[in-house]
Design an enzyme around this catalytic site. Structure first.
Site, PDB file in Angstrom:
ATOM      1  N   SER A 102      29.391  34.963 -18.728  1.00  0.00           N
ATOM      2  CA  SER A 102      29.740  34.073 -17.626  1.00  0.00           C
ATOM      3  C   SER A 102      30.339  32.770 -18.154  1.00  0.00           C
ATOM      4  O   SER A 102      29.841  32.175 -19.103  1.00  0.00           O
ATOM      5  CB  SER A 102      28.483  33.768 -16.800  1.00  0.00           C
ATOM      6  OG  SER A 102      28.782  32.899 -15.737  1.00  0.00           O
ATOM      7  N   ASP A 122      34.001  44.645 -14.189  1.00  0.00           N
ATOM      8  CA  ASP A 122      32.662  44.428 -14.751  1.00  0.00           C
ATOM      9  C   ASP A 122      32.102  45.559 -15.603  1.00  0.00           C
ATOM     10  O   ASP A 122      31.430  45.288 -16.597  1.00  0.00           O
ATOM     11  CB  ASP A 122      31.682  44.139 -13.604  1.00  0.00           C
ATOM     12  CG  ASP A 122      30.429  43.431 -14.077  1.00  0.00           C
ATOM     13  OD1 ASP A 122      30.532  42.533 -14.927  1.00  0.00           O
ATOM     14  OD2 ASP A 122      29.333  43.782 -13.611  1.00  0.00           O
TER      15      ASP A 122
END
Length: 552
Positions: A251, A270
């Site tokens: 992140s 993802d």
């Protein structure tokens, strides 16, 4: 399947068969309508669904996430990883028993049959069982429809069962000493647990929808390596000439931003697998962070969530964002949580590859946001270097982002997805090296963080330069340039890159005080060495990989 596995699955099927109101595979529009009618979500101005979870479910519950420690599989799992928390089979049997009792008491139960995996050859069937229509809208967003040729799958004879009871809680007295005790001494009433051998996962008490998604990601990350497929926590895209790329990063490193390239079609953002046939997305949708999102910065994601449509045709779920009584959505308000999310199907994006499959990756990018300001903005990695940086999964926290954090902090998350990678680390690392060799894949380390000094002194590397470096890596423009070695980090730095000032490529040149650069670089390198020894000191890794660790 062993006798216990057959027995548990048969008990589950029997429980569903005896239930008075099972709603199986309802159309998407019906599930959306039921979620609204049952007040599980509110309608936003544009037709999306807004929902909020309890304060203890605004994110994953890693300390309440377990893997059943069965004799059949425990040797495959790295129990030294802090995220691999074992649960004994007897406790899992209690949780399963309580889940069946809870299902039996529900007025309505929804079941949905989907698969994980865009490539039919490697798709795993999953039946999701829950009491909330909104949970099944999320499943419809994120899991893939069952293909007609599912019988070709290596998992054709297998099915995974996912039970989700987000609003129910464990009986604290019943589970005292069996699950986690909280800091206040009370037993936790949340449990997210997977039994790889019995092919059952249970989400009990966690309303965070990502708990379902990440449980199934963990399942695939366990099963696939033993089928010759490397699972990766990454985004993937494809150029107009069929050249594919994978982008791995934690992140804040720019994975979502950099994978959204107008010149390249997105496979997914993802979760992917790299098989002997190529790469494929696991999912049907995206689960994007929405905090601070701006349409000018993330136009595709913003439009996917915020486009106007009849609510039965929309179905994007906005989770834990601030929505005012007049219907205005404020993605900049993080008072409830900075982890506001939105799930939506990939079909809501314009520039996608519908099959979500591509050939073997020409290029892999490891993304890091180095707040120390000492990692080169781009480096080319050898096989051993790539395996090392894959094992380390480095990025850094910023000073001021958390209480008590006064200077950058090194963060290591193996394989850029530690909580979801249960197998012993050599399994994933060796597969990466083997596939790099076999398919002649180039790997680059991209630093999207700081230059000219650490956070607070230096400045963030300009996005236009990062994009230019990514473009050069993807288009093979760095294949014929000269490289110099950064001896502290054992990294190969290009001496030139199209559309990037040459002086910023070697980070020491951007610091006013080069002695300070050296001290800071060595400080970070020592953190690498210490973390490596702690995580992998007893793993008997190849000496060639160890030698590429900074600080060694």
């Amino acid at each position: 399947m062993n006798t216990i596995e057959i027995s548990m699955i048969e008990d589950l099927k029997k429980s569903l068969k005896l239930h008075s109101n099972i709603r199986e595979n309802l159309p998407r529009e019906v599930l959306i309508s039921l979620a609204v009618d049952n007040k599980e979500a509110v309608l936003t101005r544009n037709g999306a669904l807004g929902t909020w979870t309890p304060s203890n479910s605004t994110g994953r519950s890693p300390k309440d996430t377990y893997i059943v420690r069965n004799p059949e599989s425990e040797l495959n799992i790295d129990w030294s990883s802090p995220n691999n928390i074992g649960m004994n089979p007897q406790t899992f049997a209690l949780v399963f028993e309580d889940a069946l009792k809870t299902i039996g008491k529900k007025k309505t139960i929804f079941t949905t049959d989907r698969v994980i995996g865009a490539d039919s050859k490697y798709a795993l069937r999953v039946k999701t069982i829950c009491d909330k229509a909104l949970s099944q809208v999320f499943v419809d967003n994120m899991f893939r429809p069952t293909p007609d040729d599912i019988n070709q799958s290596i998992f054709a004879d297998e099915q995974f069962f996912l039970i989700a009871l987000p609003k129910d809680k464990l009986d604290k007295d019943r589970y005292k000493g069996l699950v986690r005790d909280q800091p206040n001494g009370e037993t936790s009433d949340i449990c997210v647990v997977v039994d790889f051998d019995k092919k059952i996962g249970i989400v009990y008490g966690s309303s965070y929808m990502g708990s379902m998604k990440k449980l199934m990601f963990t399942v695939m990350n366990y099963y696939l390596p033993f089928k010759g497929v490397l699972p990766l926590h990454c985004s993937a895209n494809e150029g107009v000439n069929g050249d594919s790329a994978l982008l791995l990063g934690l992140s804040g490193t720019g994975k979502t931003t950099l994978s959204a390239d107008p010149e390249r079609a997105l496979l997914g953002d993802d979760e992917h697998g790299w098989s002997n046939d190529g790469i494929f997305n696991f999912e049907n949708g995206c689960y994007a962070k929405m905090i601070d999102i701006k349409p000018e910065n993330e136009p595709e994601i913003y439009e996917a969530v915020m486009h106007k449509a009849d609510y039965t045709k929309h179905g994007a779920i906005i989770e834990n964002a601030m929505i005012y009584p007049d219907g205005e959505i404020d993605f900049f308000d993080d008072r409830y949580t900075p982890n506001s999310r939105a799930s939506y199907p990939l079909s809501f994006l314009d520039n996608i590859k519908e099959s979500s499959k591509a050939s073997h990756p020409n290029t892999i990018l490891f993304l890091t946001a180095d707040a120390y300001g000492v990692i080169p903005p781009i480096s080319k990695l050898s096989k051993e270097q790539a395996m090392l940086w894959f094992l380390m999964g480095y990025t850094s926290k910023l000073a001021g982002t958390e209480t008590g954090v006064t200077e950058p902090q090194a963060t290591f998350s193996r394989f850029f997805g530690q909580p979801f990678m249960p197998c012993n680390p050599n399994i994933y690392a060796e597969m990466l090296g083997d596939k790099m060799d076999k398919h002649n894949t180039n790997v680059f380390l991209i630093n999207t963080g700081w230059s000219g000094g650490s956070y607070g002194t230096g400045s963030r590397i300009k996005l236009k330069y990062t994009r230019a470096m990514v473009d050069a890596a993807l288009k093979g423009k760095l294949n014929k340039v000269d490289f110099i070695e950064n001896k502290v980090f054992h990294l190969n730095i290009p001496t030139s890159c199209e559309n990037v000032p040459s002086e910023i490529l070697n980070p020491i040149n951007t610091w006013k005080n080069q002695d300070e650069y050296q001290k800071t670089a060595e400080k970070l390198a020592n953190k690498f060495s210490t973390n490596f020894d702690k995580s992998y000191g007893n793993q008997n890794l190849d000496p060639g990989i160890i030698s590429q660790c900074p600080g060694k």
